[in-house]
Motif scaffolding. Structure first.
Motif, PDB file in Angstrom:
ATOM      1  N   LEU A  57       0.825  -1.211   0.000  1.00 51.57           N
ATOM      2  CA  LEU A  57       0.000   0.000   0.000  1.00 51.57           C
ATOM      3  C   LEU A  57       0.856   1.258   0.000  1.00 51.57           C
ATOM      4  O   LEU A  57       0.604   2.196  -0.762  1.00 51.57           O
ATOM      5  CB  LEU A  57      -0.927  -0.007   1.222  1.00 51.57           C
ATOM      6  N   ILE A  58       1.888   1.292   0.836  1.00 49.21           N
ATOM      7  CA  ILE A  58       2.732   2.487   0.901  1.00 49.21           C
ATOM      8  C   ILE A  58       3.583   2.599  -0.363  1.00 49.21           C
ATOM      9  O   ILE A  58       3.935   3.702  -0.796  1.00 49.21           O
ATOM     10  CB  ILE A  58       3.606   2.488   2.175  1.00 49.21           C
ATOM     11  N   LEU A  60       2.604   2.101  -3.347  1.00 53.42           N
ATOM     12  CA  LEU A  60       1.816   2.743  -4.403  1.00 53.42           C
ATOM     13  C   LEU A  60       1.986   4.257  -4.397  1.00 53.42           C
ATOM     14  O   LEU A  60       1.790   4.911  -5.428  1.00 53.42           O
ATOM     15  CB  LEU A  60       0.332   2.397  -4.229  1.00 53.42           C
ATOM     16  N   THR A  61       2.364   4.822  -3.257  1.00 55.37           N
ATOM     17  CA  THR A  61       2.542   6.276  -3.172  1.00 55.37           C
ATOM     18  C   THR A  61       3.885   6.726  -3.740  1.00 55.37           C
ATOM     19  O   THR A  61       4.120   7.931  -3.860  1.00 55.37           O
ATOM     20  CB  THR A  61       2.430   6.746  -1.708  1.00 55.37           C
ATOM     21  N   ASP A  62       4.753   5.780  -4.086  1.00 52.82           N
ATOM     22  CA  ASP A  62       6.110   6.134  -4.504  1.00 52.82           C
ATOM     23  C   ASP A  62       6.417   5.787  -5.956  1.00 52.82           C
ATOM     24  O   ASP A  62       7.584   5.741  -6.345  1.00 52.82           O
ATOM     25  CB  ASP A  62       7.134   5.419  -3.607  1.00 52.82           C
ATOM     26  N   ARG A  65       8.548   8.449  -7.711  1.00 51.34           N
ATOM     27  CA  ARG A  65       9.919   8.471  -7.197  1.00 51.34           C
ATOM     28  C   ARG A  65      10.708   7.269  -7.703  1.00 51.34           C
ATOM     29  O   ARG A  65      11.882   7.374  -8.045  1.00 51.34           O
ATOM     30  CB  ARG A  65       9.874   8.480  -5.665  1.00 51.34           C
ATOM     31  N   LEU A 206       1.065   5.902   6.588  1.00 44.06           N
ATOM     32  CA  LEU A 206       1.190   7.021   5.656  1.00 44.06           C
ATOM     33  C   LEU A 206       1.721   8.270   6.357  1.00 44.06           C
ATOM     34  O   LEU A 206       2.599   8.965   5.823  1.00 44.06           O
ATOM     35  CB  LEU A 206      -0.170   7.305   5.022  1.00 44.06           C
ATOM     36  N   ASP A 209       5.385   7.694   7.173  1.00 49.15           N
ATOM     37  CA  ASP A 209       6.172   7.745   5.943  1.00 49.15           C
ATOM     38  C   ASP A 209       6.393   9.190   5.501  1.00 49.15           C
ATOM     39  O   ASP A 209       7.495   9.557   5.066  1.00 49.15           O
ATOM     40  CB  ASP A 209       5.442   6.955   4.851  1.00 49.15           C
ATOM     41  N   TRP A 210       5.371  10.018   5.602  1.00 48.38           N
ATOM     42  CA  TRP A 210       5.496  11.431   5.230  1.00 48.38           C
ATOM     43  C   TRP A 210       6.531  12.129   6.108  1.00 48.38           C
ATOM     44  O   TRP A 210       7.367  12.896   5.612  1.00 48.38           O
ATOM     45  CB  TRP A 210       4.138  12.107   5.368  1.00 48.38           C
ATOM     46  N   HIS A 213      10.026  10.956   4.989  1.00 44.90           N
ATOM     47  CA  HIS A 213      10.473  11.596   3.749  1.00 44.90           C
ATOM     48  C   HIS A 213      10.998  13.006   4.024  1.00 44.90           C
ATOM     49  O   HIS A 213      11.999  13.437   3.438  1.00 44.90           O
ATOM     50  CB  HIS A 213       9.319  11.665   2.741  1.00 44.90           C
TER      51      HIS A 213
END
Length: 245
Positions: A57-58, A60-62, A65, A206, A209-210, A213
């Motif tokens: 799931l996490i 998919l946000t990258d 990048r 999420l 993770d933010w 980053h």
């Protein structure tokens, strides 16, 4: 809640926040932090599946990048990992619960040792190093839901810049984790209950993770390597201490 005790869900949420931060900072480590803690509250196989789904799931946000920064070494390592993952899953199912819990904690400890131990002038050629990385990434992914320890030594000890190393590990996670999760469900090692728990924990992952980053952009290459090594060591020591007490 979702078939799990409220206490287990609360522990999982705190672990998910910390694990997300580690993953955002290092590019790996979500399962290394999450699974050893979570498997103290729920069955090891359930904890592994929650970790795998959370990684996907996490990931998919990258995608942006990954496309921009990842190194081509991620392709053969991911393919080898997919081939070797069933061996780790077989070991997880074959072992008893207590042995599985102990060995999951030891996987985390081994990753720390491989990253920090001085190797002197010993340098492994790139292709054999990639082959070993692919094998252990798949085995640890199937056995402990932790692909990271298998690839971390290759990328942390390599010559890639942190940005490329981090994106490469994220790319491997994104490819390997959905296949691992599907095999778990297909073999009835886990089911929708664990998937639902991972979805419940995703906002905490999420957020962590933010924050990770944001921290990554403020550290040097040397400090990044030290920070990731300390995270591995701390997670392993904490899991072993709680397990043996």
């Amino acid at each position: 809640m979702f078939g799990f005790a409220i206490e287990a869900v609360a522990i999982a949420a705190l672990a998910a926040l910390a694990a997300g931060f580690v993953r955002g900072l290092a590019g790996f480590g979500l399962s290394v932090v999450l699974v050893p803690i979570l498997q103290l509250a729920i069955a090891p196989s359930a904890a592994v599946l929650v970790g795998i789904v959370s990684l996907f799931l996490i990931g998919l946000t990258d995608i942006g990048r990954i496309r921009r920064d990842a190194d081509r070494s991620a392709i053969p390592i991911a393919l080898l990992a997919i081939a070797c993952m069933p061996l780790g899953l077989w070991a997880l199912v074959a072992l008893g619960v207590d042995w599985a819990r102990l060995l999951i904690a030891l996987v985390s400890l081994a990753a720390f040792v491989l990253v920090v131990i001085p190797l002197g002038k010993i340098v492994m050629p790139r292709r054999p190093a990639m082959a070993l990385s692919g094998f252990f990434t798949g085995f640890f992914g199937g056995f402990a839901g932790m692909p990271g320890p298998g690839m971390a030594p290759f990328y942390l000890r390599g010559r890639l810049e942190p940005k490329a190393a981090r994106a490469s590990m994220m790319a491997i996670f994104l490819v390997v984790t959905p296949i691992s999760a599907a095999v778990f469900v297909w073999l009835d090692v886990g089911g929708w209950q664990e998937v639902e728990l991972a979805l419940l924990l995703f906002p905490a992952v999420l957020l962590g993770d933010w924050l990770g980053h944001r921290a990554f952009g403020r550290v040097s290459k040397a400090r990044w390597k030290v920070a990731t090594a300390l995270v591995l060591g701390g997670a392993a020591a904490g899991a072993l201490w709680k397990l043996l007490m």
